[in-house]
Each structure stands twice: as C-alpha cells, then as structure tokens.
Scaffold this active site. Structure first.
Site, mmCIF file in Angstrom:
data_model
loop_
_atom_site.group_PDB
_atom_site.id
_atom_site.type_symbol
_atom_site.label_atom_id
_atom_site.label_comp_id
_atom_site.label_asym_id
_atom_site.label_seq_id
_atom_site.Cartn_x
_atom_site.Cartn_y
_atom_site.Cartn_z
ATOM 1 N N ARG A 57 -4.376 -7.706 -2.800
ATOM 2 C CA ARG A 57 -4.524 -8.586 -1.836
ATOM 3 C C ARG A 57 -6.041 -8.780 -1.404
ATOM 4 O O ARG A 57 -6.797 -7.919 -1.481
ATOM 5 C CB ARG A 57 -3.786 -8.016 -0.604
ATOM 6 C CG ARG A 57 -2.168 -8.350 -0.912
ATOM 7 C CD ARG A 57 -1.630 -7.640 0.364
ATOM 8 N NE ARG A 57 0.008 -7.852 -0.142
ATOM 9 C CZ ARG A 57 0.869 -7.321 0.511
ATOM 10 N NH1 ARG A 57 0.634 -6.764 1.979
ATOM 11 N NH2 ARG A 57 1.885 -7.268 0.279
ATOM 12 N N ARG A 113 -6.253 0.265 4.063
ATOM 13 C CA ARG A 113 -6.246 -1.238 3.700
ATOM 14 C C ARG A 113 -7.171 -1.463 2.441
ATOM 15 O O ARG A 113 -8.317 -1.520 2.649
ATOM 16 C CB ARG A 113 -6.547 -2.028 4.864
ATOM 17 C CG ARG A 113 -6.229 -3.474 4.833
ATOM 18 C CD ARG A 113 -6.596 -4.300 6.202
ATOM 19 N NE ARG A 113 -5.849 -3.722 7.293
ATOM 20 C CZ ARG A 113 -4.695 -4.225 7.538
ATOM 21 N NH1 ARG A 113 -4.144 -5.269 6.864
ATOM 22 N NH2 ARG A 113 -4.085 -3.714 8.659
ATOM 23 N N ARG A 169 0.010 4.340 1.406
ATOM 24 C CA ARG A 169 0.107 4.815 2.838
ATOM 25 C C ARG A 169 1.079 6.113 2.845
ATOM 26 O O ARG A 169 1.044 6.760 3.763
ATOM 27 C CB ARG A 169 0.781 3.547 3.492
ATOM 28 C CG ARG A 169 -0.286 2.467 3.647
ATOM 29 C CD ARG A 169 0.044 1.394 4.754
ATOM 30 N NE ARG A 169 -1.100 0.494 5.148
ATOM 31 C CZ ARG A 169 -1.392 -0.510 5.852
ATOM 32 N NH1 ARG A 169 -0.181 -0.310 7.038
ATOM 33 N NH2 ARG A 169 -2.329 -1.260 6.049
#
Length: 430
Positions: free
Chosen positions: A262, A277, A391
């Site tokens: 992403r 992230r 995560r």
C-alpha cells in the site's frame, strides 16, 4: 457496483443511504445518463425496424419495375444503417459514462450501521481481556531492548526508503510463526481452504473488489499494467469473477497468507515510527462467498474466527462496529478488532471484517444458480483480516515485554518456535 434498476425504482432511498455517508444526491445524474442511454437504444431499435422494413420492400419495388421507389428505398436502407451505427455508438458511450459514474459511488450502509462522520462515531460492541498492569513504563515495540536490535529501519531505508523494515533473527522467526499459527487455526479448525495466489493482478481484478478506478493512488502499478495487491482479498474474491456457481457449492471460504503493498497515500505523517504502518506488510486474509441469505451470519462467524486468534494469544482487544463515515468504499457493514498496545496505551486496529453484499459480485459478474431453479443471482462477498501479521507481532511483543528488555511469548506459539518461550534481552530465542 450498484443495481441501476433499484436506483430507478427507489432513487430517494438511494440518495438517503448515500447521505448517511456524507455524500450529495447522485440519482439525478445517474438517471439522466440512464435515460439518455435508453433513448439511444430505443432509437437504434426503431431505426433497425425501419431498415428491415425498407429492405423487405426493396425487392418488391425492383420486381415491379418501380425504379424511383427502388432507389428511394435503397437510399433509406443505407441512411438507416448509418443512423443505427451512430445511435449504437452513442448508446455505448452513455453506457460507459454510466458505468464509470456508478463505479465511483461507494456501497450503501446497512440500516443497523451507526451514523457518524469519522472514527469518533464508531460503537464498541465487545471487549475481551484485561490490559496488563506493568511495574515499569511499557515501551513501544521498536524500543524493547531484546527487539530493537532485530528491527533494522536504517538498512530498510537504504534499500527501499521510508516505511519499510528489515526483521532479523528471533523477530523474523516469530513473525513467520504467527502467520503459520493463524493459517493452521483457520484451515484445521475454522474450515477455510488455504490458497496461495498471485500478488500481481490485472486492473480488472482490482476493479472487481473496488480498488479501481477511484483508489489507484493507494496501490502500486507496475510498468506493464499489473497491480501489486493491497490485500489478498483482491485475489481470493476474484476467484469467482465471471462464474456462475451452483447454490450447493456455497459457502466458499478461503484464507491466504500473502505480502501486501500500500502506498499509504492518505496517511502522510501518521505512525511513522516503528512498523505499525508500512508500504509492504503481510496478512492472513479470510474471504467468504455466500448465498445472500447467509451473509449476515457469515460475517459474525468470520468475526469470531479473527477474535479467536487474539484470544489464543492472550492479547486484550475490543471490537467496534464502524459508523457510516468510517467504513471502507465497498463495505455495507464493518467490524474492526483493535488490539491493546501498552506501548501506545491504546487499542489499535488489527482486523477489519466486512460484508459487501452483492456490491463486489456485480463488479465481477459473480453469480450462483438457485437450487430451486430460476435466473442466476448475484453472490454476496465478505472479507476480513485473520490477522494482520505485523500488527499482531507488535501486540505480542508489547504485551509480553518485561522490565529487563526480554519478551515472554504466548504458549500458543511455543510449538512454532521450537518450544522456546521468550526473547532474551540480547535478542535470542530461549
């Protein structure tokens, strides 16, 4: 994709549902294009009928020796041919405009989804586990002594730039163990079929699950027109693209462990420290393909599959239902699971479980044949993280950290790391 017939029949309800997402009315523009498209189609059909009639009369005029009528009819046939071609091109152009317009409009929220503008409007529906009380100030994952030496952000930046990480040794092995653990639970206990699919896909595959055309900037396109998947939801859901399944085949339940990519175009400045992230990460994804009548129950089942992973790992979490302003583009209802991260002293998203209704199926033209007969109907599709591996790694490290910089690891993972139980302050498995 939306059903144009439903918009024609209930335009006010369509606009009211979009208003819950904070969007202006769309039905006037949609219906105007639809009317223009249908008018072109009708005009083309009328012109075709006129041409057919004239064609039948040409021979009769020739047989009668009526040269003037013969020439008039022959000219009319040619004129109608050109008119039909023009009208068909206009109808095709209007159809493309309508499709593009509909493709950019998000899914409609279910009636039970709470209204809200952003994440502040999300509603907590479940909480599991009690956050641990520390006798020291807990650190974030990249600050824990036994972990910090194994997360190399500088080398990753040299290789690729910001928001990448090189994991080494015990942390790399633990990351791999988590993915293996999740896959085993989902396949051996939760009834999902493991899939190892492509991470490079065609643009029509990205379109099918709603990543294109509107959100192209959030993903990476290769020079030859392929796309790197942002989630294996893309590959798994499109397995049924263009297919007509028998009802008896439903439900289909898939899981995959894959790399995901992403661009994080909309998150500049957010979560830049650590590996929360990243541009490249790994997930174990779940996808279900169901009968429309079964999709609500299937979403609850998938939610329990994801929650169960955290419970086995002993990670406290809470579950929220997203409000209308915080849901993703293709979702009709989404549950987020947020794991407790003591280093941040807060809960952070670790899984989203969404039902899309027939929204993606219409984009993919994925249908099923009812057991009792009748026309094929559109399937319902659902997706959920089971879980985001990186995560989950963060949650395991932060919740298991000790005052000396070591990390105690969950018992569920011990068989996957050779029976070892902790990461030492020196960064070794022991």
């Amino acid at each position: 994709m939306h059903d144009i017939r439903a918009i024609r029949e209930t335009p006010a309800a369509f606009d009211a549902a979009l208003a819950r997402r904070g969007l202006a009315p769309q039905s006037p523009a949609i219906l105007s294009l639809d009317e223009a498209r249908r008018a072109c189609i009708l005009a083309a059909e009328t012109a075709q009928a006129d041409r057919n009639a004239a064609s039948r009369e040409v021979g009769a005029a020739k047989a009668r020796g009526d040269d003037a009528e013969f020439e008039r009819l022959r000219a009319l046939v040619a004129e109608k041919k050109d008119e039909i071609a023009r009208l068909e091109e206009e109808a095709k152009a209007r159809d493309a405009e309508l499709r593009d317009l509909l493709a950019g409009i998000p899914n409609l929220p279910y009636a039970d989804v709470p209204d809200g503008e952003d994440e502040a409007g999300n509603v907590e529906i479940n909480r599991w586990g009690t956050p641990r009380t520390f006798d020291f100030t807990p650190k974030e994952h990249y600050e824990i002594a036994g972990v910090a030496r194994l997360l190399d952000f500088e080398t990753a930046a040299k290789l690729s730039g910001a928001r990448f990480v090189v994991m080494q040794g015990a942390v790399a092995r633990l990351h791999r163990a988590l993915a293996q653990f999740m896959l085993d639970v989902h396949t051996l206990e939760n009834g999902l079929t493991e899939v190892n699919g492509p991470v490079l896909v065609r643009p029509e595959t990205m379109f099918g699950t709603g990543q294109l055309p509107k959100f192209g900037e959030d993903s990476y396109e290769t020079t030859n027109g392929w796309w790197l998947i942002p989630t294996s939801e893309v590959s798994l859901t499109n397995i049924v693209a263009g297919e007509i399944l028998d009802e008896a085949q439903l439900p289909l339940r898939f899981t995959a462990h894959s790399l995901c990519f992403r661009s994080e175009a909309g998150s500049a400045g957010r979560d830049t420290a650590g590996m929360l992230r990243q541009h490249q990460f790994e997930k174990v994804e779940m996808v279900s393909i169901t009968h429309p009548d079964a999709s609500d129950d299937e979403q609850k089942r998938m939610l329990r599959c994801a929650e169960g992973i955290l419970e086995r790992l002993g990670i406290p979490y809470r579950t929220v239902v997203l409000c209308t302003g915080d849901m993703g583009f293709g979702a009709r209802r989404t549950y987020d699971i947020e794991a407790w991260l003591p280093g941040q002293d807060t809960y952070r998203e670790i899984s989203s479980v969404s039902t899309c209704g027939d929204f993606q199926a219409r984009r993919m033209n994925a249908r099923f044949r009812p057991a009792g007969g009748g026309k094929p109907e559109f399937l319902h599709t659902l997706n959920g993280s089971g879980l985001a591996v990186g995560r989950c790694l963060i949650a395991v490290l932060e919740n298991g950290q000790q005052g000396d910089g070591s990390v105690l690891l969950p018992a569920a993972l011990h068989p996957y790391i050779g029976g070892m139980t902790r990461i030492t302050p020196e960064g070794q498995l022991a």
